[in-house]
Design an enzyme around this catalytic site. Structure first.
Site, PDB file in Angstrom:
ATOM      1  N   ASP A 119       2.952  -6.347  10.614  1.00  0.00           N
ATOM      2  CA  ASP A 119       3.995  -6.061  11.585  1.00  0.00           C
ATOM      3  C   ASP A 119       3.832  -6.908  12.841  1.00  0.00           C
ATOM      4  O   ASP A 119       4.821  -7.406  13.405  1.00  0.00           O
ATOM      5  CB  ASP A 119       3.979  -4.576  11.970  1.00  0.00           C
ATOM      6  CG  ASP A 119       4.556  -3.683  10.867  1.00  0.00           C
ATOM      7  OD1 ASP A 119       5.239  -4.218   9.965  1.00  0.00           O
ATOM      8  OD2 ASP A 119       4.330  -2.463  10.915  1.00  0.00           O
TER       9      ASP A 119
ATOM     10  N   THR B 137      -1.112   7.640  -0.928  1.00  0.00           N
ATOM     11  CA  THR B 137      -2.394   7.512  -1.635  1.00  0.00           C
ATOM     12  C   THR B 137      -3.256   6.387  -1.077  1.00  0.00           C
ATOM     13  O   THR B 137      -4.462   6.341  -1.345  1.00  0.00           O
ATOM     14  CB  THR B 137      -2.157   7.230  -3.128  1.00  0.00           C
ATOM     15  OG1 THR B 137      -1.552   5.937  -3.275  1.00  0.00           O
ATOM     16  CG2 THR B 137      -1.252   8.287  -3.741  1.00  0.00           C
TER      17      THR B 137
ATOM     18  N   ASP C 182      -1.138  -2.717  12.664  1.00  0.00           N
ATOM     19  CA  ASP C 182      -0.702  -3.301  11.399  1.00  0.00           C
ATOM     20  C   ASP C 182      -0.552  -4.813  11.577  1.00  0.00           C
ATOM     21  O   ASP C 182       0.352  -5.271  12.284  1.00  0.00           O
ATOM     22  CB  ASP C 182       0.624  -2.676  10.959  1.00  0.00           C
ATOM     23  CG  ASP C 182       1.056  -3.121   9.566  1.00  0.00           C
ATOM     24  OD1 ASP C 182       1.285  -4.332   9.373  1.00  0.00           O
ATOM     25  OD2 ASP C 182       1.160  -2.255   8.677  1.00  0.00           O
TER      26      ASP C 182
ATOM     27  N   ARG D 115       0.827  -1.204   0.000  1.00  0.00           N
ATOM     28  CA  ARG D 115       0.000   0.000   0.000  1.00  0.00           C
ATOM     29  C   ARG D 115       0.858   1.250   0.000  1.00  0.00           C
ATOM     30  O   ARG D 115       1.754   1.392   0.825  1.00  0.00           O
ATOM     31  CB  ARG D 115      -0.932   0.011   1.225  1.00  0.00           C
ATOM     32  CG  ARG D 115      -1.930   1.158   1.215  1.00  0.00           C
ATOM     33  CD  ARG D 115      -2.909   1.058   2.360  1.00  0.00           C
ATOM     34  NE  ARG D 115      -2.322   1.427   3.637  1.00  0.00           N
ATOM     35  CZ  ARG D 115      -3.021   1.740   4.722  1.00  0.00           C
ATOM     36  NH1 ARG D 115      -4.336   1.701   4.681  1.00  0.00           N
ATOM     37  NH2 ARG D 115      -2.423   2.062   5.843  1.00  0.00           N
TER      38      ARG D 115
END
Length: 209
Positions: A203, A108, A200, A104
């Site tokens: 992670d 944006t 996340d 990602r």
């Protein structure tokens, strides 16, 4: 028309709560992701095709059901989807495994493909696409786009947590696929993270920052 199912099961909700806790370490988080994926797979594969065969028990012969057709394929979205794959394979260990690599853009929030490898004959298989988080929906939409471009027509998407925005986007882009969700959260924040979410997922699964 595909269906969307939120798996509001006590075991799933309990394990997701443990995953949300910022004190949960990498090892326990990884185990919880696998366990939730396995529980979700049980429901997601409820409609697998079957045929009857004759078996002889110690008591008598019987006509009993077994799975039929080509083995399903599991195609996780890299890298976080890998965390769900082992849980799925516990229930269908003979499944074929492919990979779709997406990252990602931090500005944006759009997904970009960097890798793909699919099993032979995938167009004739049921394809399960796992990714722990359905946030904006961009990665899921792109992954399903890619699979359909390869001729896949039987696709089930599985995620641990979804945001309403991402779910709506995926449903609108691909109304024909089945979507299985562990928990539907409240919203996306300004950084496109699910709230309350769990941070996340990649992670936390792999112990990276």
């Amino acid at each position: 028309m595909g269906k969307t199912i939120i798996l509001d099961h006590p075991l799933i909700r309990h394990k997701i709560t443990l995953m949300r806790d910022e004190r949960t370490g990498t090892r326990d988080f990884r185990i919880l992701v696998e366990e939730v994926a396995m529980l979700m797979t049980y429901e997601a594969l409820r409609d697998l095709p079957m045929k009857h065969i004759t078996v002889k028990t110690p008591v008598a012969a019987a006509e009993e059901p077994v799975l039929t057709g080509k083995k399903p394929a599991v195609v996780p979205i890299l890298r976080a989807g890998l965390g769900m794959t082992d849980g799925i394979l516990r229930l269908i260990p003979a499944a074929k495994v492919g990979h779709i690599g997406l990252y990602r853009d931090e500005e944006t929030h759009e997904p970009h493909e960097y890798y793909s490898k699919l099993p032979a004959g995938i167009e004739d298989r049921l394809v399960i696409v796992p990714d722990p988080m359905l946030a904006t929906g961009g990665s899921a939409i792109q992954a399903v786009d890619f699979l359909k471009s390869k001729g896949c027509s039987q696709i089930k998407f599985m995620c641990v947590i979804a945001a309403p925005e991402g779910l709506k986007a995926l449903q609108e882009a691909h109304p024909d696929i089945d979507i299985f969700i562990g928990c539907l959260d409240d919203h996306l924040n300004e950084n496109a993270y699910i709230v309350p979410g769990l941070g996340d997922a990649g992670d936390r699964i792999f112990g990276t920052d």
